[in-house]
Scaffold this motif. Structure first.
Motif, mmCIF file in Angstrom:
data_model
loop_
_atom_site.group_PDB
_atom_site.id
_atom_site.type_symbol
_atom_site.label_atom_id
_atom_site.label_comp_id
_atom_site.label_asym_id
_atom_site.label_seq_id
_atom_site.Cartn_x
_atom_site.Cartn_y
_atom_site.Cartn_z
ATOM 1 N N VAL A 112 -10.794 -9.104 2.812
ATOM 2 C CA VAL A 112 -10.084 -8.263 2.013
ATOM 3 C C VAL A 112 -8.733 -8.612 1.716
ATOM 4 N N SER B 7 -10.864 -3.149 -8.754
ATOM 5 C CA SER B 7 -10.785 -1.530 -9.423
ATOM 6 C C SER B 7 -10.516 -1.915 -10.884
ATOM 7 N N ILE C 200 -5.621 1.310 2.483
ATOM 8 C CA ILE C 200 -5.018 1.007 1.083
ATOM 9 C C ILE C 200 -4.377 2.499 0.417
ATOM 10 N N GLY D 30 -9.695 -6.236 -4.625
ATOM 11 C CA GLY D 30 -8.476 -5.230 -4.750
ATOM 12 C C GLY D 30 -8.365 -4.770 -6.259
ATOM 13 N N ASN E 219 -15.690 3.673 -8.165
ATOM 14 C CA ASN E 219 -14.058 2.956 -7.961
ATOM 15 C C ASN E 219 -14.416 1.949 -7.103
ATOM 16 N N ALA F 221 -12.790 2.900 -11.803
ATOM 17 C CA ALA F 221 -14.014 2.083 -11.904
ATOM 18 C C ALA F 221 -13.846 1.010 -10.560
HETATM 19 C C1 LIG Z 1 -7.072 -0.528 -4.315
HETATM 20 C C2 LIG Z 1 -7.924 -1.319 -3.331
HETATM 21 C C3 LIG Z 1 -9.168 -0.657 -2.899
HETATM 22 C C4 LIG Z 1 -9.540 0.742 -3.521
HETATM 23 O O1 LIG Z 1 -9.738 0.652 -4.745
HETATM 24 P P1 LIG Z 1 -9.831 2.000 -5.678
HETATM 25 O O2 LIG Z 1 -10.297 1.682 -7.261
HETATM 26 O O3 LIG Z 1 -8.628 2.894 -5.606
HETATM 27 O O4 LIG Z 1 -10.952 2.853 -5.002
HETATM 28 C C5 LIG Z 1 -10.041 -1.170 -2.142
HETATM 29 N N1 LIG Z 1 -9.576 -2.596 -1.540
HETATM 30 C C6 LIG Z 1 -8.411 -3.160 -2.047
HETATM 31 C C7 LIG Z 1 -8.265 -4.500 -1.260
HETATM 32 C C8 LIG Z 1 -7.456 -2.509 -2.950
HETATM 33 O O5 LIG Z 1 -6.582 -3.048 -3.208
#
Ligand SMILES: *Cc1c(COP(=O)(O)O)cnc(C)c1O
Length: 473
Positions: free
Chosen positions: A230, A297, A185, A265, A157, A307
């Protein structure tokens, strides 16, 4: 007290209570034993007999004859053999609903999962050479084609992708990140925690609302291994705010020979603005801006399986593939099959919009949603005449999954107000039904949003409402 058995009669009732063996020999229970594990049936029968016995002992005048005990046992067996992870219908209007499994796979992706699950596959086998192949091969070229990246891979993920990216590139060194991007998150994914887990030292720069390029520049030392950006997926800072543009950060990184990693994200592969959605930077834009690495994601706006996709410079992806964590975080064949097919569908954008459920729900024109709402309302009205006040109302749907947080997606819902019985009881019965239906309650009305229903689910929801309404209509 009404409904209580006199003490003297209790002994007699206990004596006539069916024995476990009698219940097991009942034809309906024999039928259950033929279909379900004997231990579960036996357990349900024991519990039903035991409940009847304690009922008699406590003086309740509840049924304790053979047929009633069989009824109780059969009802209990249904619950015991029912799968825990099973289908549920999402009538909430939250498209990427994390608790309900995020994205629904396309028919083609679902078929590919079934194919590789039920037979052997080319998972790590190169048919040309007849030798061992790479599991990354099934998706790498597709991701590169769709994003413009030199190389790519996928892991469990996006949280795993971030962990792998930072561990491989910055363990033992410093990572510079803006204070405005130290996000959580949901669940336990927090950037500072992932950083600690990766063995890198986090150097926070700027302030919650503003970070300037000079803040990054002043923090660079010989130990700086990575500049991290991020995406603020699930919130927005509004007002007097500012973050450094990606291109500026890339220039700064290049000047110092430090890679820039952007955690995107939700990962959109095309511009969503033509669908009246707010601007969301695409993966290709980040790659074109020159990031060394980006990740996103698979099951958010991409609309594929769970994933984490990593795309970027060939030398960096090569390092990530060699890292021990890559093996620990690798994808299984079913997920890879779904991911490959989902990515392939994107090669034809028009097909992606119509075949990938997440994209179809997100971009469904309001006129179509209204028509579906009217269709659903008519089906419920036809079957439940007079049981509900039924309205078709304008409302707001959400992208969900920490994506497009500011987007109010216009939608049209069916609002039900039960004439008798409460709306919370209706909501509960729908949720516990088979199949279950998850709905929203607002202003004492139950809201059913057809934007997140598939075509065949509209009828299923109408039927579920009929079952859940107090006297079954
Ligand atoms: C959703 C998200 C994650 C985590 O992703 P997953 O696929 O849920 O593990 C990490 N960073 C950001 C910025 C996100 O939006």
């Amino acid at each position: 007290m009404a409904g209580r058995i006199p003490r003297m009669d209790r002994k007699m009732r206990l004596r006539t209570l069916p024995k476990i063996g009698d219940v097991l020999n009942h034809p309906r229970i024999a039928e259950e034993i033929a279909r379900h594990p004997r231990t579960l049936v036996l357990e349900a029968v024991r519990e039903a007999v035991e409940r009847a016995r304690s009922g008699i002992l406590s003086g309740e005048d509840s049924a304790s004859d053979l047929e009633s005990i069989v009824d109780e046992a059969v009802a209990a067996i249904v619950l015991k053999v029912r799968r825990s992870l099973r289908r549920i219908i999402n009538a909430t209007g939250v498209i990427v609903h994390t608790n309900l499994g995020r994205s629904v796979l396309s028919d083609a992706a679902t078929a590919a999962v079934a194919e590789v699950a039920s037979g052997y596959s080319t998972l790590e086998y190169d048919v040309e050479s007849g030798e061992r192949g790479s599991r990354h091969a099934h998706i790498e070229e597709l991701i590169c084609r769709l994003t413009g990246a030199e190389a790519a891979m996928a892991v469990n993920n996006n949280a795993a992708a971030v962990l792998l990216g930072i561990s491989a590139l910055a363990r033992g060194g410093e990572v510079i990140v803006s204070r405005g991007q130290l996000v959580e998150i949901g669940g336990s994914f927090r950037i500072p925690d992932i950083m600690a887990e990766s063995g890198a030292t986090m150097i926070e720069v700027g302030t919650t609302n503003k970070t300037h390029l000079r803040d990054y520049a002043n923090a660079i030392t010989v130990n700086t291994k990575l500049l991290l950006r991020v995406h603020s997926s699930n919130f927005r800072v509004v007002g007097f705010t500012g973050e450094v543009a990606l291109t500026e950060l890339v220039e700064l990184g290049a000047a110092h020979g430090i890679p820039v990693y952007e955690d995107q994200g939700s990962g959109v592969l095309f511009d969503v603005r033509p669908f009246d959605l707010p601007y969301e930077p695409t993966v290709s834009e980040a790659i074109a801006a020159g990031v060394s690495l980006t990740s996103f994601s698979g099951d958010k706006l991409l609309g594929g399986p769970q994933a984490g996709i990593l795309a970027g410079r060939a030398d960096i992806i090569h390092r990530l593939k060699q890292h021990p964590l890559a093996r620990a975080l690798r994808l299984d064949k079913m997920t890879l099959a779904a991911l490959e097919v989902t990515l392939r569908t994107y090669l034809d954008p028009a097909r992606a919009l119509s075949e990938i459920p997440t994209l179809r729900m997100l971009t469904m024109p309001i006129a179509e949603v209204r028509q579906r709402a009217e269709d659903l309302a008519a089906r419920i009205a036809g079957a439940c005449d007079g049981r509900f006040e039924i309205e078709v109302l304008d409302s707001i749907a959400r992208a969900g999954g920490g994506a497009l947080p500011m987007a109010d997606i216009p939608t049209v819902v069916v609002a039900l107000t039960p004439v008798s019985g409460g709306v919370t009881e209706l909501e509960r019965r729908l949720r516990l039904g088979e199949p279950g239906v998850v709905a929203r309650i607002k202003d004492d009305r139950l809201l059913l949003d057809p934007r997140t229903l598939s075509d065949s689910e509209i009828q299923l929801v109408a039927e579920a409402v009929v079952r859940a309404s107090s006297s079954g209509c």
